[in-house]
Design an enzyme around this catalytic site. Structure first.
Site, mmCIF file in Angstrom:
data_model
loop_
_atom_site.group_PDB
_atom_site.id
_atom_site.type_symbol
_atom_site.label_atom_id
_atom_site.label_comp_id
_atom_site.label_asym_id
_atom_site.label_seq_id
_atom_site.Cartn_x
_atom_site.Cartn_y
_atom_site.Cartn_z
ATOM 1 N N ARG A 69 14.940 58.829 -2.048
ATOM 2 C CA ARG A 69 16.177 59.584 -2.322
ATOM 3 C C ARG A 69 17.309 58.716 -2.854
ATOM 4 N NH1 ARG A 69 16.938 63.289 2.867
ATOM 5 N NH2 ARG A 69 16.468 61.286 3.767
ATOM 6 N N LYS A 172 -1.784 58.580 7.220
ATOM 7 C CA LYS A 172 -1.935 59.120 8.550
ATOM 8 C C LYS A 172 -0.559 59.261 9.198
ATOM 9 C CE LYS A 172 -2.410 56.700 12.198
ATOM 10 N NZ LYS A 172 -2.103 55.597 13.142
ATOM 11 N N LYS A 206 -11.287 48.103 5.405
ATOM 12 C CA LYS A 206 -11.586 46.747 5.905
ATOM 13 C C LYS A 206 -13.002 46.363 5.499
ATOM 14 C CE LYS A 206 -8.614 47.207 9.995
ATOM 15 N NZ LYS A 206 -7.566 46.221 9.910
ATOM 16 N N GLU A 240 -5.508 45.467 21.204
ATOM 17 C CA GLU A 240 -4.337 44.892 20.521
ATOM 18 C C GLU A 240 -3.489 44.153 21.541
ATOM 19 O OE1 GLU A 240 -2.881 47.351 16.890
ATOM 20 O OE2 GLU A 240 -2.818 48.671 18.622
ATOM 21 N N HIS A 265 -9.193 55.891 13.505
ATOM 22 C CA HIS A 265 -9.877 54.632 13.185
ATOM 23 C C HIS A 265 -11.175 54.460 13.982
ATOM 24 C CE1 HIS A 265 -6.125 53.984 11.263
ATOM 25 N NE2 HIS A 265 -5.480 53.470 12.281
ATOM 26 N N LYS A 365 -3.051 48.908 23.886
ATOM 27 C CA LYS A 365 -2.013 47.990 23.406
ATOM 28 C C LYS A 365 -1.682 47.034 24.543
ATOM 29 C CE LYS A 365 0.009 50.623 19.679
ATOM 30 N NZ LYS A 365 -0.675 49.964 18.560
HETATM 31 C C1 BG6 Z 1 -2.188 51.969 12.933
HETATM 32 C C2 BG6 Z 1 -1.601 52.388 14.251
HETATM 33 O O1 BG6 Z 1 -2.818 53.047 12.305
HETATM 34 O O2 BG6 Z 1 -3.119 50.919 13.136
HETATM 35 C C3 BG6 Z 1 -0.973 51.197 14.963
HETATM 36 O O3 BG6 Z 1 -0.619 53.390 14.048
HETATM 37 C C4 BG6 Z 1 -1.956 50.068 15.079
HETATM 38 O O4 BG6 Z 1 -0.498 51.583 16.251
HETATM 39 C C5 BG6 Z 1 -2.571 49.761 13.725
HETATM 40 O O5 BG6 Z 1 -1.292 48.937 15.604
HETATM 41 C C6 BG6 Z 1 -3.675 48.738 13.867
HETATM 42 O O6 BG6 Z 1 -4.154 48.362 12.616
HETATM 43 P P1 BG6 Z 1 -4.899 46.995 12.420
HETATM 44 O O7 BG6 Z 1 -5.381 47.045 11.010
HETATM 45 O O8 BG6 Z 1 -3.915 45.916 12.697
HETATM 46 O O9 BG6 Z 1 -6.014 46.980 13.425
#
Ligand code: BG6
Length: 529
Positions: A69, A172, A206, A240, A265, A365
């Site tokens: 915008r 997404k 990936k 993570e 994923h 996480k």
């Molecule tokens: C995203 C999620 O789709 O993927 C995040 O919204 C997540 O929460 C991320 O951290 C992880 O991606 P990657 O490629 O780092 O494993």
């Protein structure tokens, strides 16, 4: 002499991929990024496009137009992108910059989209160029934006004009549950053909995720074993160490671990691990098989949910030597939040191949470390001949194995490491040297870094190129998205009906203790990467 199909290490041995790359170079194409001032554009899309251009994949007739915008000149937009570009790509961006422009437009304002159309007509290829509209926008804008693009005449396929394709790439999250995903699909299908819609799941870009397909269907030695007769259990982990820092809490709290990672994923990884062989590498052939897996996937019913799933959120803890706050203390997390940051599920796939094999899925996480991995655990031999504990009588050994107080070792585990290590390892038992017949664990290891001298391309490079060249294999079809949401919705409503508690785990650890109980008897435990 028969002709040998040969692929040298580091080369692309796939003729169709090479053809696609060439097509990408020859096709005048315009990539329009809606949401160009956002983080995704700056951090992922523009660096990926810059690398593709530097690698000669985009061709002379390719241009990018950023749209958001805020009024801005082309130069100001380029300067903004350059400032954020990783240092090693700055020079490549300078070479690419003349093909990058900017146009202010509001996706809710038809006039500004008509003006966008006029600008696009001035770019190389004009109205005859292929156009890709990348929706790097908030999810509630996906439907309205495509409505407006359609009203402005920008996404209508121009019959008979080649290659004037019109594609829309959608980020997404695609929907929040099955009902909203279906509603969005039907809204899009009212405006676009399915083959114009490219729904992104960056995991499919990936290298190591794509390798799941290659590994399974190129290596015949595993195929006879890849079923319930030989596989005891499959576990998929996306661990993570990050939390929801960097202002992500607002989005994350409306989502949670199940919706944010598992529904998309992880189920994509699962579908590649469990699918039947496709008849070809065509997008539809592969997606037809993936969707069958997703349709046959079952989580626990409400009366099994407490036994077969875990939902949890992180409490305060220490990650990488740093004290980190609890999820509830993160900036932007609403008071009284009940959102999970950890999910573990014992699922099953009701197909002839997989019936009865547990598929253990875990994501969290703020765990001890970051790794994504698939483990395929093979069944044990019918008799354990070796490694009777010293001093234990043969009859006691036999009884202990039978009643499960002693577990046989699981010697054969195939580990497909997706990230950060990109590797494959197979474990087996070997005789330890010496007079006693004692079996010890051993490994065969393959590591991408050691075998290939090129680093894997970031996921967005591959996905952008595929969207530009029109290969939808690594994008999700409407039915895949809906089947994944059906599974996720089942778990969410199971949690509600079955009274699944939300437990806590200290940040920096391995998640809630109860998660190990999803494994039954001697099945083992969660991998620590
Ligand atoms: C995203 C999620 O789709 O993927 C995040 O919204 C997540 O929460 C991320 O951290 C992880 O991606 P990657 O490629 O780092 O494993």
């Amino acid at each position: 002499m028969p002709l040998m199909l040969h692929c040298s290490i580091g080369g692309r041995g796939d003729a169709s991929a090479a053809a696609r790359y060439r097509r990408g170079m020859d096709t005048p194409a315009q990539l329009v990024i809606l949401g160009a001032s956002g983080d995704l554009t700056v951090r992922k899309l523009m660096p990926a496009l810059t690398s593709l251009a530097a690698g000669g994949h985009l061709g002379e007739g390719f241009s990018v137009l950023g749209v958001s915008r805020r009024p801005m000149t082309d130069d100001a937009f380029r300067a903004q992108i350059r400032d954020a570009m990783p240092a090693e790509r700055a020079a490549a961006f300078d070479a690419f910059a003349p093909r990058v422009g900017y146009q202010a437009a509001d996706v809710n304002d038809l006039d500004s989209l008509l003006a966008l159309g006029e600008r696009l007509d001035t770019l190389p290829g004009g109205a005859d160029a292929g156009r890709i509209f990348y929706l790097a926008l908030k999810p509630d804008l996906f439907g309205p934006t495509v409505q407006q693009l359609s009203a402005a005449g920008l996404v209508a396929m121009r019959v008979g004009v080649v290659p004037a394709f019109r594609r829309v790439v959608i980020e997404k999250p695609f929907g929040h549950d099955l009902a909203s995903a279906k509603a969005l699909n039907s809204e899009l299908h009212g405006l676009l053909r399915e083959d114009q819609i490219y729904r992104i799941d960056h995991y499919l870009g990936k290298e190591t995720v794509q390798n799941l397909l290659g590994f399974r269907f190129h290596n015949a030695i595993f195929e006879p074993l890849w079923n319930r007769h030989h596989v005891e259990l499959v576990q998929i982990t996306v661990a993570e160490d990050i939390g929801v820092e960097n202002g992500r809490a607002g989005y994350y709290d409306t989502s949670g671990a199940l919706r944010d990672m598992l529904q998309n994923h992880m189920l994509q990884v699962l579908s590649l691990i469990a699918m039947e062989p496709p008849v070809s590498l065509e997008a539809e052939a592969i997606r037809d098989q993936k969707v069958q897996v997703l349709r046959a996937l079952h989580g626990p019913e409400p009366d099994e949910v407490v036994r077969d799933s875990v939902r949890a959120r992180y409490a305060r803890g220490v990650v990488g030597g740093q004290e980190v706050p609890a999820y509830l203390e993160e900036e932007g997390v609403p008071e009284g939040s009940r959102t999970e940051t950890y999910v573990a599920i014992r699922a099953e796939i009701d197909t002839w191949r997989w019936r009865g094999v547990p598929f253990m899925l875990r994501h969290g996480k703020r765990l001890a470390k970051r790794f994504t991995e698939v483990q395929v655990q093979f069944r044990t031999p019918p008799l354990q001949l070796f490694n009777r504990p010293e001093g234990m009588a043969p009859s006691a050994f036999r009884r202990a194995l039978k009643d499960g107080t002693l577990c046989q070792i699981r010697p054969n585990v195939l580990t497909l490491s997706i990230q950060p290590r990109e590797a494959i390892s197979l474990s087996f038992g070997v005789k330890r040297p010496g007079t006693a017949m004692v079996m010890a664990p051993a490994h065969l290891d393959f590591d991408y870094r050691d075998a290939f001298d090129v680093p894997s391309a970031p996921a967005y490079e591959r996905l952008l190129l595929d969207a530009i060249t029109g290969d939808a294999t690594l994008f999700l079809r409407a039915d895949e998205i809906e089947a994944s949401w059906r599974f996720a919705d089942g778990i969410l409503s199971g949690w509600e009906l079955g009274g699944e508690p939300l437990v806590e785990y200290p940040a920096g650890g391995w998640g809630p203790e109860g998660a190990d109980e999803l494994f039954h008897g001697c099945e083992g435990t969660w991998s620590r990467g």
